[in-house]
Design a protein around this motif. Structure first.
Motif, mmCIF file in Angstrom:
data_model
loop_
_atom_site.group_PDB
_atom_site.id
_atom_site.type_symbol
_atom_site.label_atom_id
_atom_site.label_comp_id
_atom_site.label_asym_id
_atom_site.label_seq_id
_atom_site.Cartn_x
_atom_site.Cartn_y
_atom_site.Cartn_z
ATOM 1 N N MET A 128 -9.720 -5.705 7.440
ATOM 2 C CA MET A 128 -9.559 -4.798 8.582
ATOM 3 C C MET A 128 -8.847 -5.420 9.773
ATOM 4 O O MET A 128 -8.237 -4.716 10.556
ATOM 5 C CB MET A 128 -10.935 -4.280 9.023
ATOM 6 C CG MET A 128 -11.690 -3.555 7.926
ATOM 7 S SD MET A 128 -10.840 -2.108 7.294
ATOM 8 C CE MET A 128 -10.942 -1.029 8.712
ATOM 9 N N ASP A 129 -8.958 -6.714 9.946
ATOM 10 C CA ASP A 129 -8.368 -7.369 11.116
ATOM 11 C C ASP A 129 -7.940 -8.783 10.702
ATOM 12 O O ASP A 129 -8.687 -9.738 10.871
ATOM 13 C CB ASP A 129 -9.386 -7.424 12.253
ATOM 14 C CG ASP A 129 -8.796 -7.968 13.543
ATOM 15 O OD1 ASP A 129 -7.560 -7.940 13.703
ATOM 16 O OD2 ASP A 129 -9.588 -8.433 14.389
ATOM 17 N N VAL A 130 -6.723 -8.870 10.175
ATOM 18 C CA VAL A 130 -6.204 -10.148 9.683
ATOM 19 C C VAL A 130 -6.108 -11.130 10.855
ATOM 20 O O VAL A 130 -5.585 -10.787 11.921
ATOM 21 C CB VAL A 130 -4.838 -9.943 8.989
ATOM 22 C CG1 VAL A 130 -4.220 -11.260 8.601
ATOM 23 C CG2 VAL A 130 -5.007 -9.046 7.777
ATOM 24 N N THR A 131 -6.620 -12.329 10.670
ATOM 25 C CA THR A 131 -6.689 -13.322 11.753
ATOM 26 C C THR A 131 -5.414 -14.153 11.911
ATOM 27 O O THR A 131 -5.203 -14.754 12.959
ATOM 28 C CB THR A 131 -7.885 -14.266 11.534
ATOM 29 O OG1 THR A 131 -7.763 -14.874 10.242
ATOM 30 C CG2 THR A 131 -9.200 -13.506 11.615
ATOM 31 N N ALA A 132 -4.580 -14.209 10.872
ATOM 32 C CA ALA A 132 -3.315 -14.955 10.913
ATOM 33 C C ALA A 132 -2.409 -14.365 9.829
ATOM 34 O O ALA A 132 -2.899 -13.745 8.885
ATOM 35 C CB ALA A 132 -3.554 -16.440 10.652
ATOM 36 N N PRO A 133 -1.107 -14.542 9.947
ATOM 37 C CA PRO A 133 -0.210 -13.997 8.920
ATOM 38 C C PRO A 133 -0.571 -14.488 7.514
ATOM 39 O O PRO A 133 -0.916 -15.642 7.317
ATOM 40 C CB PRO A 133 1.162 -14.523 9.340
ATOM 41 C CG PRO A 133 1.046 -14.756 10.814
ATOM 42 C CD PRO A 133 -0.369 -15.219 11.021
ATOM 43 N N LEU A 134 -0.509 -13.562 6.580
ATOM 44 C CA LEU A 134 -0.699 -13.879 5.160
ATOM 45 C C LEU A 134 0.686 -13.871 4.538
ATOM 46 O O LEU A 134 1.289 -12.817 4.346
ATOM 47 C CB LEU A 134 -1.618 -12.851 4.490
ATOM 48 C CG LEU A 134 -3.070 -12.879 4.945
ATOM 49 C CD1 LEU A 134 -3.849 -11.707 4.367
ATOM 50 C CD2 LEU A 134 -3.724 -14.197 4.557
ATOM 51 N N THR A 135 1.195 -15.060 4.249
ATOM 52 C CA THR A 135 2.562 -15.258 3.789
ATOM 53 C C THR A 135 2.615 -15.388 2.273
ATOM 54 O O THR A 135 1.785 -16.090 1.684
ATOM 55 C CB THR A 135 3.131 -16.544 4.438
ATOM 56 O OG1 THR A 135 2.913 -16.462 5.848
ATOM 57 C CG2 THR A 135 4.605 -16.695 4.171
ATOM 58 N N PRO A 136 3.616 -14.731 1.628
ATOM 59 C CA PRO A 136 3.724 -14.824 0.167
ATOM 60 C C PRO A 136 3.732 -16.281 -0.305
ATOM 61 O O PRO A 136 4.349 -17.146 0.311
ATOM 62 C CB PRO A 136 5.062 -14.150 -0.135
ATOM 63 C CG PRO A 136 5.263 -13.211 1.005
ATOM 64 C CD PRO A 136 4.676 -13.901 2.206
#
Length: 189
Positions: A128-136
């Motif tokens: 619901m609230d990503v804390t940091a970018p999730l990079t491939p």
């Protein structure tokens, strides 16, 4: 007379030994102790797990949850360090006829000896609230909580995925902010 006393004493000894042996055997055979139940988390194997890449906001994670036990298990919660809040979601037809996602009441049931698939456009784990970018190419850890309070942790690879727009319906009522929820992934082999 001596023989008579010895015979009575011997009969008493045999009778007492028989009663004691019968009591011990009866207790052992009719024990009310049940075998230790298998923790629900120990019965589940996670396959094909991945999470949709995102810079911020909401995203979703997917997997196949396989139950190897002879009893159903229920996932009632999930968490990840990649998000400050998670929900178990389902996709249903909303009041307007469009597909909406909302929290899955009661969690996900995985039948005995079967699998439950978390997939784009279906049941999924909602960050619901990503804390940091999730990079491939990165991976992030997830913890599933089961109805018996046991937990299982797994890592999921972050992947690029162009998803469809679906509305989020928090309590099954009014539709709220739309977000980019994944639909079907491209088959990667």
């Amino acid at each position: 007379m001596q023989k008579s006393i010895m015979r009575k004493s011997l009969h008493r000894t045999v009778a007492v030994a028989f009663v004691c042996t019968t009591t011990v055997l009866s207790s052992a055979c009719s024990s009310t102790e049940k075998p230790a139940a298998v923790r629900q988390a120990d019965a589940v194997v996670v396959h094909e797990q991945w999470v949709k890449a995102v810079d911020s906001g909401m995203t979703a994670a997917f997997a196949e949850l396989e139950n190897s036990s002879d009893a159903p298990v229920r996932v009632v919660g999930a968490s990840t360090p990649a998000s400050s809040r998670m929900e178990l979601h389902e996709i249903v037809s909303g009041d307007s006829g469009s597909m909406v996602m909302r929290p899955k009441e009661g969690g996900f049931v995985i039948p005995a000896g079967a699998s439950h698939v978390l997939s784009p456009g279906g049941d999924h784990l909602m960050l619901m609230d990503v804390t940091a970018p999730l990079t491939p190419g990165l991976s992030t850890e997830f913890t599933l909580e089961f109805e018996d309070h046991s937990t299982a942790t797994f890592a999921a690879q972050v992947r690029d995925f162009a998803g469809a727009q679906e509305n989020y319906e928090p309590g099954g009522g009014d539709s709220h902010a739309a977000h980019d929820a994944p639909s079907a992934p491209a088959h990667s082999g």
